[in-house]
Design a protein around this motif. Structure first.
Motif, PDB file in Angstrom:
ATOM      1  N   LYS A   1       2.997   7.521   6.142  1.00 39.70           N
ATOM      2  CA  LYS A   1       3.708   7.692   7.404  1.00 39.70           C
ATOM      3  C   LYS A   1       3.265   8.931   8.185  1.00 39.70           C
ATOM      4  N   ASP A   2       3.033  10.044   7.452  1.00 36.79           N
ATOM      5  CA  ASP A   2       2.708  11.291   8.137  1.00 36.79           C
ATOM      6  C   ASP A   2       1.914  12.196   7.186  1.00 36.79           C
ATOM      7  N   LEU A   3       1.745  13.464   7.573  1.00 34.52           N
ATOM      8  CA  LEU A   3       0.905  14.397   6.821  1.00 34.52           C
ATOM      9  C   LEU A   3       1.710  15.282   5.878  1.00 34.52           C
ATOM     10  N   THR A   4       2.912  14.865   5.544  1.00 36.40           N
ATOM     11  CA  THR A   4       3.719  15.604   4.577  1.00 36.40           C
ATOM     12  C   THR A   4       2.946  15.789   3.266  1.00 36.40           C
TER      13      THR A   4
ATOM     14  N   HIS B   1      -6.709  16.345  14.413  1.00 34.00           N
ATOM     15  CA  HIS B   1      -7.827  15.479  14.022  1.00 34.00           C
ATOM     16  C   HIS B   1      -7.511  14.509  12.887  1.00 34.00           C
ATOM     17  N   TRP B   2      -6.418  14.719  12.169  1.00 34.19           N
ATOM     18  CA  TRP B   2      -5.988  13.798  11.117  1.00 34.19           C
ATOM     19  C   TRP B   2      -4.661  13.175  11.548  1.00 34.19           C
ATOM     20  N   HIS B   3      -4.556  11.854  11.445  1.00 32.62           N
ATOM     21  CA  HIS B   3      -3.320  11.191  11.821  1.00 32.62           C
ATOM     22  C   HIS B   3      -3.175   9.892  11.028  1.00 32.62           C
ATOM     23  N   VAL B   4      -2.049   9.235  11.197  1.00 25.88           N
ATOM     24  CA  VAL B   4      -1.752   8.012  10.446  1.00 25.88           C
ATOM     25  C   VAL B   4      -1.686   6.833  11.405  1.00 25.88           C
ATOM     26  N   GLU B   5      -2.390   5.754  11.040  1.00 31.02           N
ATOM     27  CA  GLU B   5      -2.366   4.509  11.806  1.00 31.02           C
ATOM     28  C   GLU B   5      -2.071   3.349  10.856  1.00 31.02           C
ATOM     29  N   ASP B   6      -0.925   2.719  11.017  1.00 31.77           N
ATOM     30  CA  ASP B   6      -0.579   1.530  10.226  1.00 31.77           C
ATOM     31  C   ASP B   6      -0.749   1.760   8.735  1.00 31.77           C
ATOM     32  N   GLY B   7      -0.248   2.885   8.249  1.00 31.03           N
ATOM     33  CA  GLY B   7      -0.299   3.182   6.822  1.00 31.03           C
ATOM     34  C   GLY B   7      -1.633   3.683   6.322  1.00 31.03           C
ATOM     35  N   VAL B   8      -2.533   4.025   7.223  1.00 30.39           N
ATOM     36  CA  VAL B   8      -3.861   4.525   6.850  1.00 30.39           C
ATOM     37  C   VAL B   8      -4.037   5.929   7.398  1.00 30.39           C
ATOM     38  N   LEU B   9      -4.544   6.825   6.559  1.00 29.15           N
ATOM     39  CA  LEU B   9      -4.860   8.187   6.965  1.00 29.15           C
ATOM     40  C   LEU B   9      -6.233   8.180   7.632  1.00 29.15           C
ATOM     41  N   VAL B  10      -6.287   8.584   8.889  1.00 34.02           N
ATOM     42  CA  VAL B  10      -7.510   8.464   9.693  1.00 34.02           C
ATOM     43  C   VAL B  10      -7.970   9.846  10.150  1.00 34.02           C
TER      44      VAL B  10
ATOM     45  N   ASN C   1       0.822  -1.202   0.000  1.00 38.47           N
ATOM     46  CA  ASN C   1       0.000   0.000   0.000  1.00 38.47           C
ATOM     47  C   ASN C   1       0.862   1.261   0.000  1.00 38.47           C
ATOM     48  N   ASN C   2       0.305   2.323  -0.555  1.00 38.14           N
ATOM     49  CA  ASN C   2       0.888   3.662  -0.576  1.00 38.14           C
ATOM     50  C   ASN C   2       2.153   3.764  -1.413  1.00 38.14           C
ATOM     51  N   VAL C   3       2.373   2.794  -2.297  1.00 39.02           N
ATOM     52  CA  VAL C   3       3.478   2.842  -3.247  1.00 39.02           C
ATOM     53  C   VAL C   3       2.879   3.110  -4.632  1.00 39.02           C
ATOM     54  N   PRO C   4       3.184   4.253  -5.241  1.00 39.62           N
ATOM     55  CA  PRO C   4       2.509   4.616  -6.498  1.00 39.62           C
ATOM     56  C   PRO C   4       2.947   3.739  -7.661  1.00 39.62           C
ATOM     57  N   PRO C   5       2.044   3.461  -8.584  1.00 37.83           N
ATOM     58  CA  PRO C   5       2.403   2.741  -9.804  1.00 37.83           C
ATOM     59  C   PRO C   5       3.134   3.656 -10.774  1.00 37.83           C
TER      60      PRO C   5
END
Length: 239
Positions: free
Chosen positions: A42-45, A79-88, A28-32
């Motif tokens: 990983k973060d909100l960069t 209010h926005w954060h990252v959990e296990d590779g997911v933006l929550v 996941n989160n690796v672009p084609p």
């Protein structure tokens, strides 16, 4: 010949992306190929908090905008954060916006909602490609909800059950939008209207926003490919 080669290359890259993003396996989160990741897993960069809307932002001085952005970014981090590779999103706060503006593009995004969830994807800062619980809204997700003159409902319901991951492919060229939901075409080259200024066309460039509607949301695999002018002209001419 150069234009032909560019168009062929664009078609190949799009086809490769379709294959890569259709597969259920893979990291996941690796672009084609041909895409870049808007979310690094990983973060909100690359993201910022929402300041007003395009009209109110345009009226701010640079100093006012910078101060408002600082406050919005702090609220974003609450209010926005990252959990296990997911933006929550925790259900409070405001929309999440890309730090950059975009013109013509192809966007992929995986999303998941909870029962009675309601969200959407703003394109160039304009609402929106609709996300919601299809049990509450039988027409399903993907429609251009805020359109008044042009179609605002999807062609079909293609949502997966609430709690499962769904996948959008969104293509925007000029003011026209096509949307695929879980591989099904649900919006076919429809004009996206300018919600903020109804007497004007949608803005030529603007941020992509993940909309908050007061419920918990999940996003991953957010990839974008900016469409070059030559390809945009070809696509526009094919409709």
């Amino acid at each position: 010949m150069r234009l032909f080669n560019l168009l062929i290359l664009g078609s190949i890259l799009t086809g490769a992306a379709n294959v890569a993003l259709t597969a259920e396996s893979g990291e996941n989160n690796v672009p084609p190929p041909g895409f870049v990741a808007l979310f690094n897993g990983k973060d909100l960069t690359g993201w910022k908090g929402l300041v007003g809307n395009p009209v109110t932002r345009a009226k701010m001085s640079p100093e006012e905008l910078a101060k408002a952005q600082e406050i919005a970014d702090q609220r974003m981090r609450e209010h926005w954060h990252v959990e296990d590779g997911v933006l929550v999103f925790d259900g409070e706060g405001d929309n999440l916006c890309t730090a950059r503006d975009y013109g013509d593009f192809e966007l992929w995004v995986d999303w998941k909602i909870l029962p009675h969830g309601d969200s959407g994807i703003y394109l160039r800062g304009c609402p929106q490609v609709q996300i919601w619980d299809a049990n509450d809204h039988p027409e399903g997700s993907g429609g251009l909800f805020n359109n008044q003159k042009h179609p605002n409902k999807p062609l079909k319901r293609a949502d997966k059950p609430v709690g499962e991951w769904n996948r959008f492919r969104i293509r925007m060229i000029g003011d026209r939008v096509s949307v695929w939901l879980n591989g099904e075409l649900v919006v076919d080259n429809v004009v996206l209207e300018n919600y903020w200024e109804r007497d004007k066309p949608v803005y030529r460039t603007g941020p992509i926003e993940l909309q908050n509607h007061g419920n918990k949301l999940y996003f991953r695999n957010i990839f974008i490919r900016e469409i070059p002018p030559e390809e945009a002209q070809q696509q526009a001419g094919s409709h």
